[in-house]
Design a protein around this motif. Structure first.
Motif, PDB file in Angstrom:
ATOM      1  N   GLY C 340       0.792  -1.218   0.000  1.00 31.25           N
ATOM      2  CA  GLY C 340       0.000   0.000   0.000  1.00 31.25           C
ATOM      3  C   GLY C 340       0.819   1.259   0.000  1.00 31.25           C
ATOM      4  N   ALA C 341       0.989   1.833  -1.169  1.00 29.20           N
ATOM      5  CA  ALA C 341       1.588   3.150  -1.316  1.00 29.20           C
ATOM      6  C   ALA C 341       1.210   3.591  -2.719  1.00 29.20           C
ATOM      7  CB  ALA C 341       3.107   3.104  -1.158  1.00 29.20           C
ATOM      8  N   PHE C 342       0.574   4.738  -2.812  1.00 36.44           N
ATOM      9  CA  PHE C 342       0.054   5.194  -4.098  1.00 36.44           C
ATOM     10  C   PHE C 342       1.167   5.336  -5.128  1.00 36.44           C
ATOM     11  CE2 PHE C 342      -1.230   8.901  -6.791  1.00 36.44           C
ATOM     12  CZ  PHE C 342      -2.238   8.260  -7.475  1.00 36.44           C
ATOM     13  N   VAL C 343       2.346   5.734  -4.656  1.00 36.15           N
ATOM     14  CA  VAL C 343       3.449   6.008  -5.571  1.00 36.15           C
ATOM     15  C   VAL C 343       3.906   4.722  -6.296  1.00 36.15           C
ATOM     16  CG1 VAL C 343       5.298   5.768  -3.868  1.00 36.15           C
ATOM     17  CG2 VAL C 343       5.607   7.323  -5.793  1.00 36.15           C
ATOM     18  N   CYS C 344       3.522   3.564  -5.775  1.00 33.70           N
ATOM     19  CA  CYS C 344       3.860   2.303  -6.436  1.00 33.70           C
ATOM     20  C   CYS C 344       3.304   2.239  -7.855  1.00 33.70           C
ATOM     21  CB  CYS C 344       3.303   1.112  -5.665  1.00 33.70           C
ATOM     22  SG  CYS C 344       4.243   0.700  -4.226  1.00 33.70           S
ATOM     23  N   ALA C 353       9.574  -1.559  -5.029  1.00 34.35           N
ATOM     24  CA  ALA C 353       8.756  -2.300  -4.067  1.00 34.35           C
ATOM     25  C   ALA C 353       8.907  -3.802  -4.283  1.00 34.35           C
ATOM     26  CB  ALA C 353       7.296  -1.881  -4.195  1.00 34.35           C
ATOM     27  N   ALA C 359       9.306   2.234  -1.721  1.00 35.88           N
ATOM     28  CA  ALA C 359       8.902   2.492  -3.105  1.00 35.88           C
ATOM     29  C   ALA C 359       9.167   3.939  -3.479  1.00 35.88           C
ATOM     30  CB  ALA C 359       7.433   2.156  -3.284  1.00 35.88           C
TER      31      ALA C 359
END
Lengths: 219, 155, 657
Positions: C340-344, C353, C359
């Protein structure tokens, strides 16, 4: 392969970064986060240069390719660097008097290079090897006066009189207030001195508000 | 399958730890660091980067408030504020005083059409309103307390 | 090979069929439905045809489909399934109950569809355990389709068929082109057999008979561009990667859909996971990779589970693994759950990641196509792109290129949410106007409301005002107007939403999701957010607007990755089209949409008030007082505008003004 930097054509090797090529040519590109072989993550975006297509890219991380055209100093680049630096400063505690990097601060050098207001003179003072006048008990206007001053007087070993005009950024003034109070320097005297070089009464009122009036309200 | 992809992937190891404990206990991270020979600082770096990982034990029931666009536009910000007050969760904290509920903001559940969405435990509440949330939470709280009381009398 | 207790289409029909994962047959896939090819046997052929019918309509000839993807489940599909079982049992009717994916008609979740070979296939919306008995009784006992949302065919054999509209005639369906989402809400996503019956893995079979270069050429001819946002030609990405001389190559399926307001990837992967997987295998074949990774968002567990099941099934039947279908091409896939990380969503961050690091994106070039996962050439494609690949390979590029515009071919799925009557995921040809999507398909504004803008592309996109709704939706037109296609989230903003608040919301999102690596994004989003907060709290000045633009323009140019580079889009576009709303906040200290709580005043409507006093009790500062004549009023000077009273009032008597 051939690369063109600021109109100069130069031979470059595969895998070289724009920054390396420019350095070889003697063209200075300012950097902040870059440290060769240690950190090359292109985080600070200070070293941005403009490509032929108008795109801004960081010189420290961009590999050259044949026929690449690069400009290292255009209005667009200057504008971008300035805004980036201003953003960085907005989150920076400019306590130059007590900073361990005093005297060798790239940030301050960069700021004066880019003509950024909001950096007080006393940030430059240690760069020139001066001790803090306020710490000596002298009334110095450095903390509330715009930097970029290359005037003799500071190098002369004299406290700043404020001839470059005041900084009106709230955070800077509030920090200055703390410094003055810490060293038992009367804020009224400081304001009295400042009057001479204040361009408008509006500026003066603003600074007075941040320096003194706010304190009264708090009490 | 590829050893390279699975080996050394701290994320998956952390996911396993969290699945087991519900959060990432410090001791487990230290052990993980020793087992994998990955510096503890790097492990913490990963653990704090991703939303999924929590370093604090969660409440008995987790309430996740979706903060996606559709949910925001249909009033989930208000629901969140309401829940914070209703569960009396102080600033900077995420778990209610009785340790029963923890409140978190969640990224889009992908149920935008039911906006605003709040997830209580495994139960998704679509078109949530403060009133409805209040009812659901009170019901769950009662259930938990009743269960506990029953266990006490048995014990 | 493990045998099930009953025979499925995937199993060998008789001892002649020798396909297994260690002895693959090139014609395995096509042979299932059209075969057998290797031996002549009427019996085997009939056996297969019987099974195909069974798969499509159940062993009893009637099949009840229930939408059970995340959204359907959230709307209560599980209880509906139980109720359907009970209903059938009490009527003594035998029918197959099948949990299918999502039709994309989310506004009427949960839905059921009753299918039989020659029946009208009625679809019912808003089904609940309470009304499902009635629906079943009408259909099975009275022979009526009364109450259905739509039917697929008119057969003349059922009562009330004329009263129910045909699905194909409804605006919401007629203007769509079900190309990549053709199986969504139709097949059981957990059954590889159903996918095969609907023509699944034929694209892969075809691709494996071609040279990798020919596959890339086919995708080039189709004109497919990445559906993840930027619209980079898929074939070019593949070609660059193919030309890299590296023994190891990877292909990654980006299933880390994080745009708030976009869920078409979840819908696709939950409803038709094999199509995505098939596309991934084809991509692997085209670029010469031997390994694939599906990177799934952690918050969407069902999507991950279904993809995992698909991988497992494909592996079991020899569609993944060594020497796939006897072609000599080996490929395996692993599903990895993101934490869970939007930037992924940014490809270099996703690679970090997968490698198990924080990430954080890195400067491109070098692009992943030449230096990606573990520094090896890597192609990253999103779910929808890969599903398109599989469909193009099965049906040919001409079918795909029929749709779309000159520069952007094919169809695209859009998720329409917010202030419209019919929210959902719709697939339309690229180049459809925003108006057609929002008004015709999604049904226009909710009762008594007015649409003022749409936000396209989530936090990276921009808002477009109503007057630009005749703009065709394609990559270039949107970009020129200040928005982006993004992954296809389209949030409709009506007159109850404040543009400044919307911009602030998106900025708060990117602020929280910024990885913090570069200054423009890390500090820039904070600065933007602070300015916007000042404005919605009534402390903004005209200078702030200038500052917003200045910082925004700098971020667009100088940020490291697309997250930072597009973060100011919501602000810049709303400043461009809705400057008056910003100015109302600054100059008049008013929020025209009455959203920004600091700029509205509260008052009690005495006609609605029942004088219960709850508001006064709930007010944290005691600003609501009882007057001498028993009325309650809000003391403006004390009110801190927290809005508690509005929430507390049981009669809705506290009004914003």
């Amino acid at each position: 392969m051939k690369v063109r930097i600021n109109g100069l054509e130069v031979e470059a090797r595969e895998g070289e970064k724009i920054l390396d090529v420019a350095n070889r040519l003697g063209i200075r590109i300012p950097t902040l986060c870059y440290l060769k072989n240690v950190y090359e993550g292109a985080s600070c975006r200070i070293c941005v240069v403009e490509l032929g297509n108008g795109k801004l890219i960081p010189a420290c991380a961009y590999e050259v390719s044949d026929g690449l055209t690069v400009s290292t100093d255009t209005p667009k680049i200057r504008e971008s660097r300035r805004t980036t630096l201003e953003l960085l400063l907005s989150a920076h505690r400019i306590t130059c008097q007590n900073c361990p990097k005093k005297g060798e601060c790239t940030l301050v050098e960069l700021c004066s290079e880019c003509g950024i207001e909001g950096i007080p003179v006393c940030a430059e003072c240690p760069l020139h090897g001066e001790d803090c006048f306020i710490a000596r008990g002298e009334i110095c206007l450095g903390p509330i006066t715009a930097s970029g001053c290359k005037a003799e007087c500071i190098r002369d070993g004299r406290a700043c009189e404020g001839c470059r005009g005041p900084v009106t950024r709230r955070d800077v003034i509030e920090r200055a207030r703390r410094i003055y109070i810490e060293h038992d320097i009367s804020l009224e005297t400081v304001l009295e001195r400042l009057k001479t070089y204040c361009a408008s009464s509006h500026e003066f009122d603003l600074i007075r508000e941040y320096l003194i009036v706010k304190e009264v309200v708090k009490e | 399958m590829s050893r390279r992809i699975s080996s050394g992937n701290i994320i998956e190891s952390l996911q396993n730890v969290q699945e087991k404990h519900g959060f990432l206990p410090r001791d487990s991270l230290i052990k993980l660091s020793q087992d994998t020979r990955i510096p503890l600082s790097r492990i913490f770096g990963v653990a704090t980067f991703y939303h999924q990982f929590r370093l604090e034990p969660p409440g008995r029931v987790t309430i996740a408030v979706c903060m996606g666009t559709a949910c925001h536009l249909r009033g989930n910000a208000e629901n969140y504020e309401f829940l914070k007050r209703f569960l009396s969760i102080g600033p900077g904290r995420s778990t209610s005083d009785d340790g029963l509920f923890s409140l978190e903001k969640a990224r889009c559940f992908g149920c935008c059409s039911l906006a605003p969405v709040v997830k209580i435990g495994d139960m998704l509440i679509g078109k949530a309103t403060p009133r409805e949330l209040q009812r659901a939470i009170s019901r769950i709280r009662e259930e938990i307390l009743r269960e506990e009381a029953a266990r006490e009398t048995r014990g | 090979m493990m045998r099930q207790e009953y025979w499925t289409l995937m199993d060998p029909c008789c001892d002649y069929c020798l396909h297994s994962w260690d002895n693959p047959c090139a014609k395995y896939v096509v042979c299932r439905v059209r075969g057998p090819f290797c031996h002549k046997s009427v019996e085997c052929r009939e056996k297969r045809q019987r099974r195909v019918k069974e798969v499509l309509y159940g062993s009893q000839g009637v099949r009840i489909n229930i939408g059970a993807s995340s959204c359907g489940l959230a709307a209560g599909a599980e209880k509906v399934i139980e109720a359907v079982k009970d209903g059938l049992r009490s009527m003594g009717v035998e029918a197959e109950i099948s949990a299918v994916g999502c039709l994309g008609l989310c506004f009427m979740e949960p839905f059921i569809e009753i299918r039989s070979e020659d029946g009208p296939s009625p679809i019912y919306g808003h089904v609940s355990p309470e009304n499902v008995g009635d629906i079943l009784a009408k259909y099975f006992e009275e022979g009526s389709v009364d109450g259905a949302f739509a039917i697929r065919r008119r057969t003349g054999r059922f009562k009330d068929e004329e009263r129910v509209p045909l699905l194909d005639e409804l605006d919401v369906w007629r203007k769509q082109v079900k190309w990549v989402s053709r199986n969504c809400g139709v097949i059981n996503p957990e059954s590889i057999e159903e996918y095969i019956v609907t023509g699944g893995y034929e694209g892969l079979s075809r691709a494996l008979t071609m040279k990798p270069e020919e596959v890339i050429e086919e995708i080039r001819l189709a004109g497919l561009r990445g559906r993840g946002g930027a619209g980079f030609p898929t074939w070019l990405k593949w070609k660059i990667c193919r030309e890299q001389s590296s023994e190891e190559k990877y292909v990654i399926c980006n299933a880390d859909e994080g745009d708030p307001g976009a869920f078409m990837n979840r819908l696709l992967a939950e409803s038709d996971p094999h199509r995505v997987l098939e596309g991934l295998i084809i991509a692997g074949y085209a670029i010469g990779a031997s390994q694939g990774v599906i990177f799934v968002r952690a918050e969407k567990p069902l999507m991950a589970a279904r993809l995992e099941k698909a991988v497992e099934d494909a592996r079991r039947w020899g569609l993944l693994g060594e020497n796939i279908l006897g072609s000599g091409f080996s490929f395996d896939v692993r599903v990895m759950r993101s934490a869970g990380a939007f930037v992924c969503g940014e490809e270099t961050a996703m690679i970090a990641a997968i490698e198990g690091r924080r990430a954080m994106p890195r400067q491109r070039p070098p692009y992943p196509a030449s230096k990606g996962l573990w520094d090896k050439p890597t192609v990253v494609n999103n779910v929808e792109t890969l599903a398109h690949v599989a469909t193009i390979m099965a049906h040919g590029w001409r079918e795909f290129a029929k749709y779309g515009t000159e520069r952007s071919k094919g169809t695209k799925m859009f998720c329409v949410t917010g202030g419209v009557k019919r929210t959902g995921a719709f697939e339309v040809p690229i180049g459809t106007t925003i108006r057609a999507l929002v008004y015709d398909i999604a049904g226009g504004p909710r009762e008594g409301r007015m649409i003022k803008a749409v936000q396209i592309g989530g936090p990276s996109g921009g808002c477009l005002p109503e007057r630009l709704f005749d703009l065709p939706i394609d990559y270039e037109s949107l970009q020129e107007a200040g928005a982006i296609m993004g992954s296809g989230g389209l949030v409709v903003i009506d007159d109850t939403n404040c543009m400044v608040d919307v911009a602030r919301y998106f900025t708060s999102f990117t602020l929280a999701e910024s990885c913090g690596k570069c200054i423009p994004c890390r500090v820039g989003t904070k600065a933007l957010y602070d300015r916007l907060s000042a404005i919605v709290e009534g402390m903004g000045s005209q200078e702030d607007l200038q500052l917003l633009e200045e910082i925004g323009m700098m971020m667009k140019e100088a940020a490291l990755c697309a997250l930072g580079g597009t973060a100011p889009n919501p602000i810049l576009s709303s400043l461009r089209y809705f400057r008056d709303e910003y100015e109302a906040h600054i100059l008049e200290k008013k929020c025209p949409a009455k959203v920004c709580s600091r700029l509205v005043t509260y008052a009690i409507n005495q006609e609605l008030c029942v004088k219960c006093g709850l508001c006064a009790k709930s007010c944290p500062v005691g600003a609501i007082v009882k007057t001498a004549d028993g009325h309650f009023t809000v003391d403006e000077s004390k009110c801190i505008r927290c809005g508690t009273c509005v929430i507390t009032c049981p009669r809705g008597a506290v009004e914003k003004r």
